[in-house]
Design a protein around this motif. Structure first.
Motif, PDB file in Angstrom:
ATOM      1  N   ARG A 125       0.824  -1.212   0.000  1.00 14.68           N
ATOM      2  CA  ARG A 125       0.000   0.000   0.000  1.00 14.68           C
ATOM      3  C   ARG A 125       0.856   1.259   0.000  1.00 14.68           C
ATOM      4  N   VAL A 126       1.970   1.224   0.712  1.00 11.16           N
ATOM      5  CA  VAL A 126       2.877   2.376   0.679  1.00 11.16           C
ATOM      6  C   VAL A 126       3.314   2.650  -0.758  1.00 11.16           C
ATOM      7  N   GLY A 127       3.649   1.581  -1.474  1.00 11.52           N
ATOM      8  CA  GLY A 127       4.061   1.752  -2.855  1.00 11.52           C
ATOM      9  C   GLY A 127       2.968   2.344  -3.724  1.00 11.52           C
ATOM     10  N   VAL A 128       1.726   1.884  -3.536  1.00 13.31           N
ATOM     11  CA  VAL A 128       0.604   2.375  -4.331  1.00 13.31           C
ATOM     12  C   VAL A 128       0.267   3.823  -3.982  1.00 13.31           C
ATOM     13  N   THR A 216     -11.449   1.974  -1.797  1.00 14.08           N
ATOM     14  CA  THR A 216     -10.460   1.152  -2.478  1.00 14.08           C
ATOM     15  C   THR A 216      -9.134   1.905  -2.576  1.00 14.08           C
ATOM     16  N   ASP A 217      -8.090   1.195  -3.025  1.00 16.42           N
ATOM     17  CA  ASP A 217      -6.821   1.863  -3.287  1.00 16.42           C
ATOM     18  C   ASP A 217      -7.007   2.991  -4.299  1.00 16.42           C
ATOM     19  N   ALA A 218      -7.836   2.750  -5.306  1.00 14.61           N
ATOM     20  CA  ALA A 218      -8.073   3.783  -6.325  1.00 14.61           C
ATOM     21  C   ALA A 218      -8.729   5.013  -5.714  1.00 14.61           C
ATOM     22  N   ALA A 222      -7.124   8.738  -5.699  1.00 19.00           N
ATOM     23  CA  ALA A 222      -7.912   9.818  -6.289  1.00 19.00           C
ATOM     24  C   ALA A 222      -8.016  11.010  -5.341  1.00 19.00           C
ATOM     25  N   TRP A 223      -8.218  10.751  -4.042  1.00 19.36           N
ATOM     26  CA  TRP A 223      -8.261  11.849  -3.068  1.00 19.36           C
ATOM     27  C   TRP A 223      -6.916  12.548  -2.988  1.00 19.36           C
TER      28      TRP A 223
END
Length: 235
Positions: A125-128, A216-218, A222-223
């Motif tokens: 998640r850090v990477g994303v 979601t991750d997306a 987006a935020w």
């Protein structure tokens, strides 16, 4: 909530907040207004993903601050993963609920495999979310850690301890709603707490929101992209 007021006084004051919140955006705006008098304009806002990010967006927008994420992961009890026995944060060591571990007959070593799995997901998640950026440097500066609510407080405790190690001049934990008992227990971990609503009867964070959709991750990226475009996001 801050240390110079009793938990009971703050809960009485918090009862003026109308619950449930419509959504995380409304909650963030209410929270931001409670932060305005504290003189924190421009302080970095670190939101716990996923649900804390839209709340943090509103706080950063109101304070003229930069928004970024502070990634945390719950460490679950293996036979019942939803039961959190600890948490980990990027840049921090695991934080366990010692009393709960004792009641379950577990040691920290028993959870080594679970911690390793959660650390791998945290790193993903850090990477994303962070896309190669480092955490903001908060040494000698005030910092605001934001989430959408406090139930047991495990992830928030891990987050603020990780931030404390980075040497901020003022460590603030801000959430729109939290269980009164948890809020009281976390006061000693921070310099100030801002919690507009702290009900005594508390089952889950989602009960205090009409719209509490899972993000979601997306959604998180987006935020963050939205904050960046408005000049309030990570650099």
């Amino acid at each position: 909530m801050s240390r110079n007021r009793s938990a009971r006084e703050d809960v009485q004051r918090a009862e003026t907040v109308r619950l449930p919140y419509a959504d995380r955006t409304e909650a963030g705006r209410v929270l931001a207004e409670r932060l305005v008098p504290l003189g924190l304009e421009g302080a970095p806002v670190l939101a716990l993903p996923r649900g804390g990010v839209p709340v943090g967006y509103e706080v950063a927008r109101r304070l003229g601050s930069r928004l970024d994420v502070l990634v945390t992961r719950k460490i679950g009890y293996p036979p019942q993963p939803e039961l959190g026995v600890g948490a980990i944060t990027e840049g921090g060591a695991p934080v366990f609920d010692g009393g709960l571990l004792a009641r379950l007959g577990l040691t920290e070593d028993d959870l080594a495999a679970t911690v390793a799995a959660e650390r791998a997901e945290l790193d993903r998640r850090v990477g994303v979310y962070r896309r190669g950026r480092e955490l903001p440097d908060v040494a000698g500066r005030p910092v605001i850690v934001v989430d959408d609510g406090l139930a047991t407080g495990g992830t928030a405790r891990a987050a603020v301890r990780a931030m404390r190690e980075r040497g901020p001049s003022r460590l603030v934990l801000a959430v729109p709603v939290g269980a009164a008992e948890t809020v009281g227990a976390l006061e000693a971990e921070v310099d100030e707490m801002v919690v507009p609503a702290a009900p005594w009867e508390f089952r889950a964070v989602g009960q205090w929101y009409r719209d509490f959709e899972q993000l979601t991750d997306a959604d998180v990226t987006a935020w963050l992209d939205r904050a960046r475009r408005s000049g309030e996001g990570p650099v």
